[in-house]
Design an enzyme around this catalytic site. Structure first.
Site, mmCIF file in Angstrom:
data_model
loop_
_atom_site.group_PDB
_atom_site.id
_atom_site.type_symbol
_atom_site.label_atom_id
_atom_site.label_comp_id
_atom_site.label_asym_id
_atom_site.label_seq_id
_atom_site.Cartn_x
_atom_site.Cartn_y
_atom_site.Cartn_z
ATOM 1 N N CYS A 181 0.922 -0.981 -0.049
ATOM 2 C CA CYS A 181 0.086 0.065 -0.013
ATOM 3 C C CYS A 181 0.856 1.300 -0.215
ATOM 4 C CB CYS A 181 -0.793 -0.074 1.112
ATOM 5 S SG CYS A 181 -2.068 1.446 1.220
ATOM 6 N N CYS A 182 1.705 1.251 0.843
ATOM 7 C CA CYS A 182 2.802 2.444 0.907
ATOM 8 C C CYS A 182 3.391 2.652 -0.285
ATOM 9 C CB CYS A 182 3.830 2.111 2.060
ATOM 10 S SG CYS A 182 3.131 2.539 3.581
ATOM 11 N N CYS B 250 7.455 4.264 5.828
ATOM 12 C CA CYS B 250 6.522 3.980 4.591
ATOM 13 C C CYS B 250 7.374 3.596 3.500
ATOM 14 C CB CYS B 250 5.934 5.164 4.350
ATOM 15 S SG CYS B 250 7.003 6.494 3.914
ATOM 16 N N CYS C 152 -1.293 8.279 7.422
ATOM 17 C CA CYS C 152 -2.564 8.114 6.671
ATOM 18 C C CYS C 152 -3.552 7.561 7.975
ATOM 19 C CB CYS C 152 -2.458 6.725 5.485
ATOM 20 S SG CYS C 152 -1.707 7.318 4.343
ATOM 21 N N CYS D 43 -3.777 3.881 9.315
ATOM 22 C CA CYS D 43 -2.569 3.327 9.863
ATOM 23 C C CYS D 43 -1.833 4.276 10.948
ATOM 24 C CB CYS D 43 -1.519 3.145 8.912
ATOM 25 S SG CYS D 43 -2.338 1.785 7.481
#
Length: 246
Positions: free
Chosen positions: A122-123, A230, A204, A207
């Protein structure tokens, strides 16, 4: 007389900058690099809990400097509001929104929940790859990283080379959290609204969680997972820099 601009920083040049500016005030470092890398340098800012310090320092030197703001499309609404507030207050006209590729999101994260089972992926999709693309036109970038933030950052230098050969400038590398707070207070700068609600480090929304008294300021980032970066600056817990760089 204007110094000759440096457009292809090499390890020797970065080492020379570390030697020349070691111990210099952050404002001095910023003034130096904004001249040396004129037209080829950007500030990368999350508009997070401590970001306003560097933004304020830069605004007093060049309020039109490109500022790359990563909008992962999973940020807190308060962060987006704060970004607009701070940019307007400081007159920063060079803020550029950097967003993930829409097609990549649709293919890999259509439900927006990739962070739950693969936060690294995702990062990479929402932060690392978009920033790498945005930095393509620059040979240097400024970050707000500090040695005290995590164990992996304890060995940071004032100047480094990233994996792509760009100079990374960390003007606040030796500052403590208290020095950051003192600067914000001294200049009556606005704080991110989530700081007062227990978020000393803000990423985010899915998270990031509040931090309890006595916890590390970054304890709320990826809570309960073996992850503290990240991927923009680190990979596998190690700083991403070119071999041989400081």
């Amino acid at each position: 007389m204007r110094r000759e601009a440096i457009f292809d920083p090499a390890e020797a040049q970065v080492a020379a900058l570390n030697a020349t500016l070691s111990g210099a005030a952050p404002e001095t470092v910023l003034a130096h690099v904004l001249e040396d890398f004129a037209g080829r340098i950007a500030l990368v800012s999350s508009f997070g809990a401590e970001s306003v310090v560097l933004l304020h320092m830069v605004s007093r030197i060049d309020s039109a400097l490109p500022v790359l703001f990563l909008d992962t499309e999973l940020l807190f609404p308060e962060t987006l509001d704060y970004q607009r507030e701070v940019a307007q207050l400081l007159g920063m006209t060079g803020v550029r929104m950097v967003r993930p590729d829409a097609q990549a999101l649709a293919a890999a994260d259509p439900a927006g929940n990739l962070h739950r089972h693969d936060p690294d992926a995702c990062c990479a999709m929402r932060k690392t790859r978009p920033l790498e693309a945005a930095l393509g036109g620059y040979c240097a970038w400024i970050t707000g990283r500090k040695q005290h933030q995590t164990g992996a950052r304890s060995g940071l230098s004032l100047f480094e080379l990233d994996a792509g050969g760009r100079a990374k400038v960390n003007p606040l590398v030796h500052w403590s959290g208290q020095e950051v707070r003192d600067y914000i207070d001294a200049h009556a700068l606005p704080r991110h609204p989530l700081v007062g609600r227990g978020y000393p480090s803000i990423g985010c929304a899915p998270c990031t969680s509040p931090v309890a008294p006595g916890e590390s300021p970054r304890a709320g980032r990826w809570r309960g997972q073996d992850k503290e970066e990240c991927g923009i600056h680190f990979s596998g817990g190690r700083a991403v820099r070119r071999a041989g760089a400081a």
